[in-house]
Scaffold this active site. Structure first.
Site, PDB file in Angstrom:
ATOM      1  NE  ARG A 231       9.625   3.945  -9.734  1.00 59.57           N
ATOM      2  CZ  ARG A 231       8.724   4.025  -8.655  1.00 59.57           C
ATOM      3  NH1 ARG A 231       7.874   3.904  -8.257  1.00 59.57           N
ATOM      4  NH2 ARG A 231       9.286   4.620  -7.201  1.00 59.57           N
ATOM      5  CG  ASP A 255      -0.965   4.245  -9.572  1.00 60.35           C
ATOM      6  OD1 ASP A 255      -1.343   4.969 -10.033  1.00 60.35           O
ATOM      7  OD2 ASP A 255       0.195   3.818  -9.213  1.00 60.35           O
ATOM      8  CD  GLU A 260       4.505   8.300 -13.962  1.00 66.01           C
ATOM      9  OE1 GLU A 260       4.931   8.969 -12.569  1.00 66.01           O
ATOM     10  OE2 GLU A 260       4.717   6.904 -13.884  1.00 66.01           O
ATOM     11  CG  HIS A 279       3.532   7.263 -10.014  1.00 67.79           C
ATOM     12  ND1 HIS A 279       4.560   7.097 -10.041  1.00 67.79           N
ATOM     13  CD2 HIS A 279       3.260   6.600  -8.609  1.00 67.79           C
ATOM     14  CE1 HIS A 279       5.417   6.353  -9.826  1.00 67.79           C
ATOM     15  NE2 HIS A 279       4.593   6.274  -9.038  1.00 67.79           N
ATOM     16  CB  SER A 281      -0.922   2.323  -7.283  1.00 68.62           C
ATOM     17  OG  SER A 281       0.605   2.257  -6.751  1.00 68.62           O
TER      18      SER A 281
END
Length: 320
Positions: A231, A255, A260, A279, A281
């Site tokens: 995170r 990632d 975001e 984000h 993955s």
């Protein structure tokens, strides 16, 4: 007497709906991503599979009969955990479905940075033939897996195929397959100086919030790469940027981010020693199949016996 009801806020293939209905033939099964499909059913739902923030307006109010939430994600930090706990609503996560795709992304980022694939892709766009000072290899290096859960274990397993030394960090400190040395979070300062790659697979909790900042990056080797698929809030992003700009660490594969989507103003976009993925993955063609067959249905079978679903039951105190 009205039927018992499960609301699934996902678009599932008919075959998965059929498997769920086979387990609960006398229930109403409401499934679909569009809120218009499930909105009128949410307050009457005994089980919710796939949390949406709008559900709080229907399921966490007086008159709701919600007993159990099965999330469609591994992370639960976006859920109103305190309210769910106060109403004695059980929560189970989708932890474990991501082990293959996320471990693949971890090694894609590690190999990309090590073998400068990202640099060569950029050069290809400008038809530039340049060696880019490629020299590193991943074999027999040391990897620190910060958070040895399902993803961490799979990452450690793959690392062994490269002959890597694997150092692990987990809350319990208990040994795990494929991990050469296991440490507790309070021993992180003993792990970081030894690692050529530091891979963060932790959930975001009060304990992990801003776990990585200037102090931790300073403890890493200047030649080390930092990978974060956990995170964004685990990292103090400004201090990571400084560490990358000043050469405190060699590079990063990211990632997840504090905010975001990542702002177009972020210096991370332009850095030659950074690979960014949005984000994604955990994205995989098998996601829904694994959640339904490996987690939701077994948990549902347990729930029907009057017991608490046991797969990935969230510990409210720990936050995961």
């Amino acid at each position: 007497m009205s039927k018992r009801k499960i609301v699934i806020t996902q678009n599932l293939k008919p075959e998965y709906i059929a498997k769920i209905k086979k387990i609960i033939p006398d229930w109403d099964v409401i499934a679909g991503k569009d809120p218009s499909i499930w909105k009128e059913h949410a307050k009457d739902a005994e089980v919710i599979a796939g949390w949406r923030k709008e559900l709080a307006d229907y399921c966490l109010t007086s008159g709701s009969i919600l007993q159990w939430v099965q999330t469609w994600s591994a992370g639960v930090d976006s859920l109103p955990l305190e309210k769910l706990q106060s109403q004695n609503i059980k929560v189970t996560s989708a932890n474990g479905v991501h082990a293959y795709p996320i471990s693949e992304t971890i090694f894609a980022l590690m190999l990309g940075l090590t073998r400068k694939i990202h640099t060569y892709v950029k050069n290809q766009q400008t038809k530039t033939w340049d060696h880019a000072h490629l020299s590193l290899e991943i074999h027999e290096k040391t990897i620190g897996v910060i958070g040895v859960g399902e993803i961490g274990r799979e990452t450690a397993r793959i690392a062994k195929a490269f002959g890597m030394t694997v150092l692990g960090v987990r809350h319990s400190g208990k040994p795990s397959d494929f991990v050469d040395e296991m440490y507790r979070p309070d021993q992180l300062d003993q792990v970081l100086p030894k690692c050529d790659y530091v891979v963060v697979t932790l959930p975001h909790t009060q304990e992990t919030h801003h776990l990585f900042g200037e102090q931790q990056f300073t403890q890493m080797k200047p030649s080390a790469f930092f990978i974060n698929i956990g995170r964004g809030e685990i990292v103090i992003e400004e201090e990571l940027i400084s560490a990358l700009q000043e050469g405190t660490i060699a590079g990063a594969g990211l990632d997840v981010f504090e905010t975001e989507p990542l702002s177009t103003e972020s210096p991370l976009w332009e850095m030659e020693n950074v690979i960014i993925t949005p984000h994604t993955s955990g994205a995989t063609e098998h996601y829904n199949k694994r959640v339904v067959e490996n987690i939701l249905i077994p948990n549902l079978e347990t729930y029907l016996t009057g017991q608490t679903p046991g797969i990935n039951l969230v510990n409210f105190r720990k936050g995961y």
